[in-house]
Design a protein around this motif. Structure first.
Motif, PDB file in Angstrom:
ATOM      1  N   PRO A  41       0.791  -1.236   0.000  1.00 48.04           N
ATOM      2  CA  PRO A  41       0.000   0.000   0.000  1.00 48.04           C
ATOM      3  C   PRO A  41       0.828   1.293   0.000  1.00 48.04           C
ATOM      4  O   PRO A  41       0.351   2.322  -0.454  1.00 48.04           O
ATOM      5  N   HIS A  42       2.068   1.245   0.495  1.00 51.13           N
ATOM      6  CA  HIS A  42       2.906   2.446   0.545  1.00 51.13           C
ATOM      7  C   HIS A  42       3.912   2.501  -0.608  1.00 51.13           C
ATOM      8  O   HIS A  42       4.689   3.449  -0.692  1.00 51.13           O
ATOM      9  N   GLY A  43       3.906   1.493  -1.464  1.00 44.06           N
ATOM     10  CA  GLY A  43       4.835   1.445  -2.589  1.00 44.06           C
ATOM     11  C   GLY A  43       5.837   0.321  -2.433  1.00 44.06           C
ATOM     12  O   GLY A  43       6.247  -0.011  -1.324  1.00 44.06           O
ATOM     13  N   ILE A  44       6.228  -0.261  -3.553  1.00 47.46           N
ATOM     14  CA  ILE A  44       7.212  -1.341  -3.559  1.00 47.46           C
ATOM     15  C   ILE A  44       8.575  -0.752  -3.191  1.00 47.46           C
ATOM     16  O   ILE A  44       8.986   0.274  -3.730  1.00 47.46           O
ATOM     17  N   LYS A  45       9.284  -1.393  -2.262  1.00 49.39           N
ATOM     18  CA  LYS A  45      10.606  -0.913  -1.856  1.00 49.39           C
ATOM     19  C   LYS A  45      11.649  -1.438  -2.847  1.00 49.39           C
ATOM     20  O   LYS A  45      11.676  -2.635  -3.165  1.00 49.39           O
ATOM     21  N   VAL A  46      12.481  -0.523  -3.352  1.00 48.34           N
ATOM     22  CA  VAL A  46      13.510  -0.883  -4.326  1.00 48.34           C
ATOM     23  C   VAL A  46      14.841  -0.250  -3.940  1.00 48.34           C
ATOM     24  O   VAL A  46      14.892   0.700  -3.165  1.00 48.34           O
TER      25      VAL A  46
END
Length: 65
Positions: free
Chosen positions: A45-50
């Protein structure tokens, strides 16, 4: 442009805008190129971590290309 909550919308080598950990309060975006995924799930929900090519880590807010 798509948001960064679904992993299927992001590929290694894509130019993205991420929010770094230290910028979460200000919501300042940093642009970079994806070098690897750090979130294993298909959706976050907060964005894919990359990790970006320069070594910075953040959550994807939008995919530029």
């Amino acid at each position: 442009m798509s948001d960064g909550r679904e992993r299927a919308h992001i590929e290694i080598g894509d130019c993205v805008k991420v929010v770094l950990k230290q910028d979460q309060r200000s919501n300042k975006l940093t642009e970079g190129v994806v070098s690897k995924f750090l979130t294993k799930s298909a959706f976050h929900p907060h964005g894919i971590k990359v990790m970006l090519e320069d070594g910075q880590v953040g959550r994807v807010k939008e995919v530029v290309s």
